[in-house]
Design an enzyme around this catalytic site. Structure first.
Site, PDB file in Angstrom:
ATOM      1  N   ARG A 187      -4.826  10.053   3.664  1.00 30.45           N
ATOM      2  CA  ARG A 187      -3.679  10.748   4.232  1.00 30.45           C
ATOM      3  C   ARG A 187      -2.591  10.963   3.155  1.00 30.45           C
ATOM      4  O   ARG A 187      -2.001  12.023   3.033  1.00 30.45           O
ATOM      5  CB  ARG A 187      -3.118   9.897   5.376  1.00 30.45           C
ATOM      6  N   GLN A 210       7.897  19.105   7.411  1.00 31.12           N
ATOM      7  CA  GLN A 210       9.114  18.722   6.685  1.00 31.12           C
ATOM      8  C   GLN A 210       8.860  18.628   5.177  1.00 31.12           C
ATOM      9  O   GLN A 210       9.748  18.910   4.378  1.00 31.12           O
ATOM     10  CB  GLN A 210       9.668  17.396   7.213  1.00 31.12           C
ATOM     11  N   CYS A 236      -5.589   8.104   8.711  1.00 28.72           N
ATOM     12  CA  CYS A 236      -5.631   7.515  10.049  1.00 28.72           C
ATOM     13  C   CYS A 236      -5.318   8.537  11.130  1.00 28.72           C
ATOM     14  O   CYS A 236      -4.430   9.369  10.974  1.00 28.72           O
ATOM     15  CB  CYS A 236      -4.589   6.407  10.164  1.00 28.72           C
ATOM     16  N   ARG A 251      -9.191   0.055   3.916  1.00 28.32           N
ATOM     17  CA  ARG A 251      -8.302   1.032   3.296  1.00 28.32           C
ATOM     18  C   ARG A 251      -6.966   0.390   2.949  1.00 28.32           C
ATOM     19  O   ARG A 251      -6.300   0.812   2.010  1.00 28.32           O
ATOM     20  CB  ARG A 251      -8.027   2.193   4.274  1.00 28.32           C
ATOM     21  N   ARG A 274       0.068  14.706  13.308  1.00 21.87           N
ATOM     22  CA  ARG A 274       0.845  14.301  12.131  1.00 21.87           C
ATOM     23  C   ARG A 274       1.170  15.523  11.277  1.00 21.87           C
ATOM     24  O   ARG A 274       0.557  15.762  10.237  1.00 21.87           O
ATOM     25  CB  ARG A 274       0.087  13.259  11.311  1.00 21.87           C
ATOM     26  N   LYS A 281       0.830  -1.212   0.000  1.00 22.56           N
ATOM     27  CA  LYS A 281       0.000   0.000   0.000  1.00 22.56           C
ATOM     28  C   LYS A 281       0.860   1.256   0.000  1.00 22.56           C
ATOM     29  O   LYS A 281       0.636   2.170  -0.795  1.00 22.56           O
ATOM     30  CB  LYS A 281      -0.920   0.006   1.234  1.00 22.56           C
ATOM     31  N   ASN A 282       1.829   1.314   0.906  1.00 21.52           N
ATOM     32  CA  ASN A 282       2.560   2.566   1.074  1.00 21.52           C
ATOM     33  C   ASN A 282       3.493   2.890  -0.087  1.00 21.52           C
ATOM     34  O   ASN A 282       3.877   4.045  -0.263  1.00 21.52           O
ATOM     35  CB  ASN A 282       3.324   2.567   2.404  1.00 21.52           C
ATOM     36  N   ASP A 286       3.751   0.429  12.269  1.00 21.24           N
ATOM     37  CA  ASP A 286       2.513  -0.099  11.690  1.00 21.24           C
ATOM     38  C   ASP A 286       2.228  -1.538  12.130  1.00 21.24           C
ATOM     39  O   ASP A 286       1.179  -2.085  11.786  1.00 21.24           O
ATOM     40  CB  ASP A 286       2.562  -0.028  10.158  1.00 21.24           C
TER      41      ASP A 286
END
Ligand code: UD1
Length: 417
Positions: free
Chosen positions: A93, A126, A117, A397, A122, A23-24, A305
Site C-alpha cells: 500500500r 488528497q 491491506c 508484512r 482507501r 513500519k509506517n 491500527d
C-alpha cells in the site's frame, strides 16, 4: 499460504519484549532516501515483508542497496528509472510514497495505484490534490498514476481529511521544490515527525511536523545521512494489549512512552496497571478488565491500527464496550472471524458493541489484514483449545519475528506449512 497455530487457554504472557523500528515510518523514509544522490544509511529498520518488498522495488528502479541486520544502505546516485511496475508495487500500500519521492527527484513518476491491506475504501485523492497544487499534472489511467511537472512551485494546501499518507507524500514532493509549501490540517503522527527529522538531517527545511500546520521551504539539494527509525508504537500497543488480555506481566523495551499515551490511558481506564519509565513500559494485569468505550482518531487519538486488538481485549471485560471506528469506514472485517470464536459483537455502521465475559474457543480463522491477524493471535491466546490463522503473510508484512517474540513471553505459537 502460511498458517499459524496457537494453543490458548489463557496462559498469562510474562517476560520482556524489545520493540522494533516503526513500519509506517520506515516505509516512508526508505523512498525518501532517493531524493538524494548521496549515500544514506537507515538503522533500526524492522525485518518485515513490507521493507523487503520496498527494497526490491528500489532495486528495480536502479537503486543500489545493502541490507544487514536492520540497517539499510541506499545509494540512488545511478538511478534513472522513474516508473515502478505493477508487479513490484501491488503488494505494498505504501508504494504511494514513490510518487512524492520520484516527483521530488525527477519531476515525474509513474506508479501503479497501491495494493496492501483491505480496510475498505482507501482513496488517495488528497495525495493527488497536493501534488497537483505543487504544479504536477496527475492522471490515473489503466491502474497507473502518472505525475509530471516541468516546474514545481511551493503552494498552500489544505487537506480535506487528516491523512498520514497525503501529508508525507506532499512533504516528499515539496522538500526540493522552489518556494514555500504550507500543509494545513496535516496529520500529526510520530511517524511524520520521524520522516521530517530524516529529511531535515539531509538538509531539508521542514518546520511544524507533529502539528497540524507544516511549513516546507524548498532547498536545491539534499545530502547523505545516517538515521535511526523510531520504535513501532503499533507493535508496542499490540504486545501491551496481549499482556492485558492474558492477565500477564510484560515489560516492553525500546519504546517512546509519549507515543503510547492513548493506549496507556485506555488500559488504565480498564483497570490494568501500566508503569512507564524512560524508554520502557510494564503492563501488569491481574484482574478482569473493566469495559470501556474507544473511539479511533488520528494521532493523538486512539489508533485505528490497534482497534481490532482492543476489541479482543474487550471480549474479556466485565460489561459491554463500544468501539467507534472514525478513521476507516470498512474496518470491521475481523468481527465475523471473532464471532466464529465465540465473541458476541454487533456492528452497526461505524460502531461495534462488544459484550464482555465471552468464552472464546479456538477455531480456524483467516487474517483479513495485518492488524486483524495480530488480533487473532491475541484471541487465540485467550481462547480454549487451538486456533489456526491462515493468510499469515499479512501478519509478516508488519510484525518482526512475531512467533519468536510471543513465544519468548510464554505463548504456544508455531508456524505450520
Ligand atoms: C496510514 C498507515 C495505516 C493507518 C492509517 C491511519 C502507513 C503506511 N499506513 O495509512 O497503518 O491505519 O495511516 O492511521 O503509514 N483518505 C482520503 N483521501 C486520501 C487519503 C486518505 O479520503 O487521499 C482517508 C482514508 O480513506 C481514511 C483517512 O483518510 O479514511 C485516513 O487515511 P490515511 O491517514 O491517509 O491512511 P494511510 O496513510 O493510507
Amino acid at each position: 499460504m502460511g498458517r499459524l497455530a496457537i494453543t490458548g487457554n489463557k496462559r498469562p504472557l510474562r517476560g520482556a519484549v524489545k520493540i522494533s523500528g516503526a513500519k509506517n515510518a520506515a516505509v516512508a523514509i526508505i523512498p525518501a532516501a532517493i531524493l538524494t544522490a548521496a549515500p544514506v544509511k537507515i538503522e533500526n529498520l524492522p525485518d518485515i515483508r513490507d521493507i523487503q518488498i520496498l527494497i526490491e522495488i528500489l532495486t528495480s528502479l536502479g537503486v543500489r542497496t545493502s541490507w544487514e541486520a536492520g540497517t539499510l544502505e541506499i545509494d540512488a546516485s545511478s538511478m534513472t528509472e522513474w516508473k515502478a511496475t505493477y508487479e513490484s508495487v501491488k503488494k505494498l500500500r505504501a508504494s504511494y510514497y514513490l510518487l512524492g519521492a520520484l516527483i521530488g527527484r525527477f519531476g515525474r513518476a509513474i506508479v501503479p495505484a497501491p495494493g496492501g491491506c483491505d480496510l475498505g475504501p482507501r482513496p488517495i485523492d488528497q495525495h493527488i490534490k497536493g501534488l497537483a497544487a505543487l504544479g504536477a499534472r496527475v492522471d490515473v489511467e489503466h491502474g497507473l498514476i502518472r505525475a509530471e511537472a516541468e516546474h514545481l512551485v511551493g503552494a498552500d494546501i489544505y487537506l480535506d481529511v487528516v491523512s498520514v499518507g497525503a501529508t508525507i507524500n506532499i512533504m516528499l514532493a515539496a522538500v526540493r521544490t522552489e518556494g514555500k509549501t504550507i500543509i494545513e490540517n496535516a496529520a500529526k503522527e510520530p511517524e511524520i515527525v520521524d520522516v521530517a527529522n530524516f529529511l531535515n538531517a539531509m538538509g531539508a527545511n521542514i518546520r511544524g511536523a507533529g502539528t497540524d500546520v507544516i511549513k516546507i521551504t524548498g532547498v536545491n539539494e539534499l545530502g547523505g545521512v545516517t538515521h535511526s527509525v523510531i520504535p513501532d508504537r503499533i507493535e508496542a500497543g499490540t504486545y501491551m494489549i496481549a499482556a492485558a488480555a492474558t492477565g500477564g506481566d510484560v515489560l516492553l523495551r525500546d519504546v517512546i512512552p509519549k507515543h503510547m499515551d492513548p493506549v496507556v490511558a485506555k488500559l488504565r481506564e480498564m483497570g490494568v496497571t501500566v508503569d512507564v519509565a524512560d524508554d520502557e513500559i510494564r503492563v501488569i494485569a491481574s484482574d478482569l478488565p473493566q469495559a470501556v468505550d474507544i473511539k479511533t482518531f488520528p494521532y493523538p487519538g486512539f489508533p485505528t491500527d490497534l482497534q481490532s486488538q482492543a476489541m479482543v481485549l474487550m471480549t474479556r471485560a466485565s460489561g459491554s464496550s463500544i468501539i467507534t471506528e472514525n478513521v476507516f469506514e470498512g474496518r470491521f472485517k475481523h468481527v465475523d472471524e471473532l464471532k466464529r470464536m465465540g465473541a458476541r459483537i454487533k456492528v452497526e455502521g461505524r460502531t461495534a458493541l462488544i459484550e464482555g465475559s465471552a468464552r472464546l474457543t479456538g477455531a480456524p480463522v483467516c487474517a483479513t489484514d495485518l492488524r486483524a491477524g495480530a488480533a487473532f493471535i491475541i484471541a487465540g491466546l485467550i481462547a480454549e483449545g487451538e486456533t489456526v490463522i491462515s493468510n499469515t503473510e499479512h501478519i509478516y508484512r508488519g510484525y518482526e519475528n512475531i512467533c519468536r517474540k510471543f513465544g519468548a513471553l510464554g505463548a504456544i505459537i508455531k508456524e505450520i506449512d
